[in-house]
Design an enzyme around this catalytic site. Structure first.
Site, PDB file in Angstrom:
ATOM      1  CG  HIS A   1      -2.200   0.715   1.034  1.00 26.28           C
ATOM      2  ND1 HIS A   1      -2.345   1.757   0.132  1.00 26.28           N
ATOM      3  CD2 HIS A   1      -3.417   0.576   1.631  1.00 26.28           C
ATOM      4  CE1 HIS A   1      -3.586   2.208   0.181  1.00 26.28           C
ATOM      5  NE2 HIS A   1      -4.261   1.511   1.076  1.00 26.28           N
TER       6      HIS A   1
ATOM      7  CG  ASP B   1      -9.606 -13.806 -20.551  1.00 25.71           C
ATOM      8  OD1 ASP B   1      -8.919 -14.812 -20.261  1.00 25.71           O
ATOM      9  OD2 ASP B   1     -10.369 -13.777 -21.532  1.00 25.71           O
TER      10      ASP B   1
END
Length: 436
Positions: free
Chosen positions: A159, A375
């Site tokens: 982060h 994908d």
């Protein structure tokens, strides 16, 4: 009870396929990166077995590793290491890459997910070691192969260098590279420090916010029909001035109202209830930053409600939360860029947080991020999830696979979750299915 069924097969470092040019070796952290919590952000993508496809695991792994290496040449800071808490040494040290075998059926995991068990699909404990404080990898990935042929790809990104939007941007670029759709791979922007130059933090140190108390996570699913009903109720409820709330605003205000009820039922001395909500700054800047701008390009807004008298009903809370979110505009961003008020504000909030009479409810929306477009060449994910967060009163909002629903991952103290699960009104809105 947590059941362990994931066996780690190998660990290695994957480096960029081409070395990072010398003039790009040092990348300054932005001010927003400096104040980000020193934890990792976890995401897990689940893919069902391919029908009629005989690609073996070794071939998939090789494809994923090579495409990852190629993608890192564009996203070169992710393969670097943080130095002196002020810049990234883009030294091509690599990202951690783990291969594992999941001795389970993917359908069982997806249809009845045990949130605590989802940690098994992640390469590291996202809320343990911080990449901001040493030589740890800034990105770690675990490829989990199920006995049935399905896959789960778990990612953890520091982060300190990225928000969720940045992680999703990277993951989509990696997936496009893996399936050969190079024309869909963007060149990311690493210019956040230009817009938000690093500063002397004047003694301020970002904290993780991790609690040692037991946290329980429950996933509530709001499908398209439930959300439409909720939005209609929000627009027509007494006291509401928000005639067309977003789905995220309506769900957040609803959960906030129920968490306030939980706090009140304990007869605790809480007098003030504060909702914090993460807001993506990219589209709110002038001129706006592109979606592929990487870094911590978000801030938290705060809405406040007093427990005495009126003001904790759904309509009133929606007004306050919606108003607070809309205050994050281009003028707010300009003040953030040129002033030190943000640091002073953070210090005040930490002081308030330590007082017993204040109850914080924290929201972060990952909804609408294109996680279901990831994908790798064998289809889109059947489900995308995260794991439980060891933070009190934290709710993560994610999209459902159809794109029309919202999953609310609510993290509460164990006793508070018991009270929330007795709330029949909230439970009546829970569809409970991942494809809602």
């Amino acid at each position: 009870m947590v059941v362990s069924h994931v066996e780690v097969i190998s660990r290695e470092m994957v480096k960029p396929s081409s070395p990072t040019p010398h003039h790009l070796r040092n990348l300054k952290l932005s001010f927003l990166d400096q104040i980000a919590p020193p934890v990792y952000i976890p995401l897990i993508f689940f893919y069902k077995p391919e029908l009629g496809n005989n690609i073996v695991r070794a071939q998939k792994s090789q494809s994923l590793k090579q495409s990852l290496s190629d993608t890192l040449t564009r996203f070169y800071p992710l393969a670097g290491r943080i130095k002196d808490d002020i810049f990234i040494d883009c030294n091509d040290a690599g990202v951690e890459y783990v291969e594992a075998q999941a001795h389970a059926q993917l359908s069982h995991v997806v249809e009845n997910p045990n949130v605590e068990e989802l940690k098994q699909y992640l390469p590291i404990g996202p809320f343990g070691t911080s990449a901001a404080m040493g030589e740890e990898a800034l990105l770690a990935i675990q490829i989990n192969s199920f006995d049935c042929g399905g896959l789960a790809i778990g990612l953890c990104i520091s982060h300190t260098i990225a928000d969720v939007s940045s992680l999703v941007t990277f993951t989509n670029a990696w997936a496009a590279t893996a399936r050969g759709a190079i024309e869909n791979v963007i060149n990311p922007s690493f210019e956040l420090a230009f817009h938000f130059p690093p500063r002397d933090l004047l003694g301020f140190m970002p904290t993780t916010g991790i609690t040692k108390e037991k946290i329980v996570t429950k996933r509530f699913v709001f499908d398209k029909m439930k959300l439409a009903t909720l939005k209609e109720s929000a627009s027509s409820t007494i006291g509401s001035r928000v005639k067309d709330p977003t789905r995220v605003e309506a769900v957040s205000a609803l959960i906030w109202s129920h968490l306030i009820n939980v706090a009140k039922s304990k007869l605790s001395p809480k007098k003030i209830f504060v909702a914090t909500h993460a807001v993506n700054l990219r589209s709110r800047m002038s001129p706006p930053l592109p979606d592929h701008a990487l870094g911590n390009i978000c801030r938290f807004t705060h809405a406040l409600s007093m427990s005495e008298g009126h003001g904790t009903e759904f309509g009133d809370l929606l007004n306050k939360l919606s108003s607070a979110i809309r205050k994050i505009d281009s003028d707010y961003v300009k003040d953030l860029q040129i002033g030190d008020g943000c640091l002073d504000y953070l210090k005040v909030m930490i002081e308030i947080f330590s007082k017993r009479e204040v109850e914080f409810c924290n929201f972060s929306s990952w909804w609408r991020f294109p996680v279901y477009e990831v994908d790798y060449g064998w289809g889109k994910p059947v489900w995308v999830g995260t794991t439980n967060f060891p933070f009190k009163n934290v709710t993560i909002l994610m999209g459902t696979s159809c794109g029309e629903g919202i999953e609310a991952w609510i993290n509460l103290l164990e006793d508070d979750m018991i009270l929330l699960e007795r709330d029949h009104k909230l439970l009546s809105l829970d569809a409970g299915k991942i494809n809602a």
